[in-house]
Design an enzyme around this catalytic site. Structure first.
Site: not given
Ligand code: FAD
Ligand code: EPU
Length: 347
Positions: A168, A241, A336
């Site tokens: 991240r 997250s 995050e």
């Molecule tokens: P924004 O929110 O618009 O911007 C995020 C940051 O990037 C800001 O600092 C912005 O200034 C900068 N930025 C955006 N575009 C550019 C560019 N072109 N050049 C330079 N800087 C830029 N993230 C994960 O890593 N794993 C996940 O599993 C994950 N799951 C998600 C699930 C949900 C339901 C949600 C809502 C979010 C999740 N995220 C996850 C977080 C998010 O989707 C990612 O961080 C994504 O890459 C953000 O993209 P965005 O275009 O919305 O960026």
């Molecule tokens: N868990 C709990 N309680 C909960 C949810 C999860 O105890 O309410 C426990 C689960 O049982 C599991 C552990 O926490 O043992 C991890 O949970 P999970 O596998 O759902 O993953 P996470 O660590 O919560 C991370 C990323 C997600 C990504 C998933 C899948 C971060 C901060 N988050 O979540 O990324 O999608 O793994 O790889 O690293 C994001 O960055 O926005 C994001 C959604």
């Protein structure tokens, strides 16, 4: 020339962030190529305005209005380059929808990003926090990033190893505001092994024949898993997250284990990564809600704007969560998403 080749004033950002918190941009400009980006930046500089680069707004918290210029990265483009020996480079404009790009690659039979299906946002933002999910990170396939370096106004190409990728984290996150990413290049392959080891994915696949799985099967499995646990931001506003999973020293992990034998941790080269969701869950926050904001009832790491919440409401809840986790486990949680205040972005 695009339709929006000049700034607009007083633009509502509520629908441009997935937490749907209210905020107004003093100025707002959608850019579609490097020339428009340069023009927008020069315009802001001439007016001494702060700049926020915006993608899909899925990893940002607007803590009030933005008094400068919001530049929305809408650079289009999705094409293949240098296809040979079962490998090809997928080139994506910064404004391309990330999930659609994943499905496009998977349909073409190319592997490497299928575990990153359904992550909201744009391709241009993907390198910023080195998006990751289900055992895969963007840095596993990213070849290079084309960006405008705002220090000297030059368009630069940064190779993977120059991007400072970590969990991240990246150079782009470490130097906020310096780089505006215009394009990303991903090196994908038709025969790289599928990554099926993440526990949720293993459980979901059950006794399915792993050898018979296609890249699309894996993308679909990931989508199904995510839909079960993570709220759709179009229906339940959230930013994914809200905290990173904290990495602690092995000795701290072992100390915690004596009191909490069920604590969830994953061994890393430099310590143990704790599951922040588990820590928050143990503090009793899962499913919590007040009138406006709350914590998702299936994933304790996801904060939700239930009804008319503001960025401040979300940040106040986040602070309370941080305090209780610190008090119970002695572990600091780091947010995050980035926070956008009056002048610019921080954190
Ligand atoms: P924004 O929110 O618009 O911007 C995020 C940051 O990037 C800001 O600092 C912005 O200034 C900068 N930025 C955006 N575009 C550019 C560019 N072109 N050049 C330079 N800087 C830029 N993230 C994960 O890593 N794993 C996940 O599993 C994950 N799951 C998600 C699930 C949900 C339901 C949600 C809502 C979010 C999740 N995220 C996850 C977080 C998010 O989707 C990612 O961080 C994504 O890459 C953000 O993209 P965005 O275009 O919305 O960026
Ligand atoms: N868990 C709990 N309680 C909960 C949810 C999860 O105890 O309410 C426990 C689960 O049982 C599991 C552990 O926490 O043992 C991890 O949970 P999970 O596998 O759902 O993953 P996470 O660590 O919560 C991370 C990323 C997600 C990504 C998933 C899948 C971060 C901060 N988050 O979540 O990324 O999608 O793994 O790889 O690293 C994001 O960055 O926005 C994001 C959604």
């Amino acid at each position: 020339m695009s339709l929006t080749a000049e700034p607009r004033e007083h633009v509502e950002l509520g629908d441009l962030n997935t937490l749907h918190v209210p905020a107004v941009a003093r100025f707002y400009w959608e850019v579609h190529d490097a020339a428009e980006l340069k023009a927008a930046l020069a315009w802001a500089e001439a007016k001494s305005l702060g700049v926020l680069i915006l993608g899909g707004g899925s990893n940002l918290v607007f803590n009030g209005d933005f008094s400068g210029l919001v530049i929305r990265m809408c650079v289009p483009g999705r094409y293949w380059e240098e296809a040979r020996n079962h490998e090809a480079t997928l080139v994506l404009g910064a404004g391309e929808n990330w999930h659609e790009a994943v499905i496009y690659a998977a349909r073409a039979g190319y592997r490497g990003i299928e575990n990153l299906a359904l992550i909201p946002g744009t391709a241009g933002a993907a390198p910023v926090q080195n998006i990751g999910a289900y055992g895969v990170e963007l840095c596993d396939t990213l070849e290079s990033v084309t960006a405008l370096d705002r220090r000297n106004g030059e368009v630069v190409s940064l190779r993977n190893e120059e991007c400072g990728f970590a969990y991240r984290d990246s150079l782009f996150k470490q130097s906020p505001g310096r780089y505006a990413i215009i394009e990303v290049r991903l090196r994908l392959s038709r025969d790289t092994p599928l990554q099926l080891g993440y526990r949720d994915l293993e459980e979901y696949l059950g006794d399915r024949d792993r050898a018979a799985l296609s890249v699309i099967d894996v993308a679909e499995a990931i989508m199904a898993i995510r839909r079960r646990k993570l709220p759709d931001p179009n229906l339940i506003p959230n930013a994914g997250s809200f905290f990173k999973n904290p990495v602690v020293a092995v000795s701290d992990y072992e100390r915690l284990q004596t009191t909490y034998p069920d604590i969830v941790g994953y061994t890393q080269p430099r310590g143990v990564k704790l599951a922040a969701a588990w820590l928050i869950d143990q503090c009793g926050w899962k499913g919590f809600r007040n009138q406006r904001v709350g914590v998702h009832n299936r994933q304790a790491l996801v904060l939700i704007n239930h009804s008319g919440g503001t960025g401040r409401d979300i940040l106040e809840l986040a602070e309370k969560i941080r305090e209780t986790v610190k008090a119970k486990f002695g572990v600091e949680l780091e947010m995050e998403p980035g926070v956008v205040g009056q002048g610019g972005e921080s954190g």
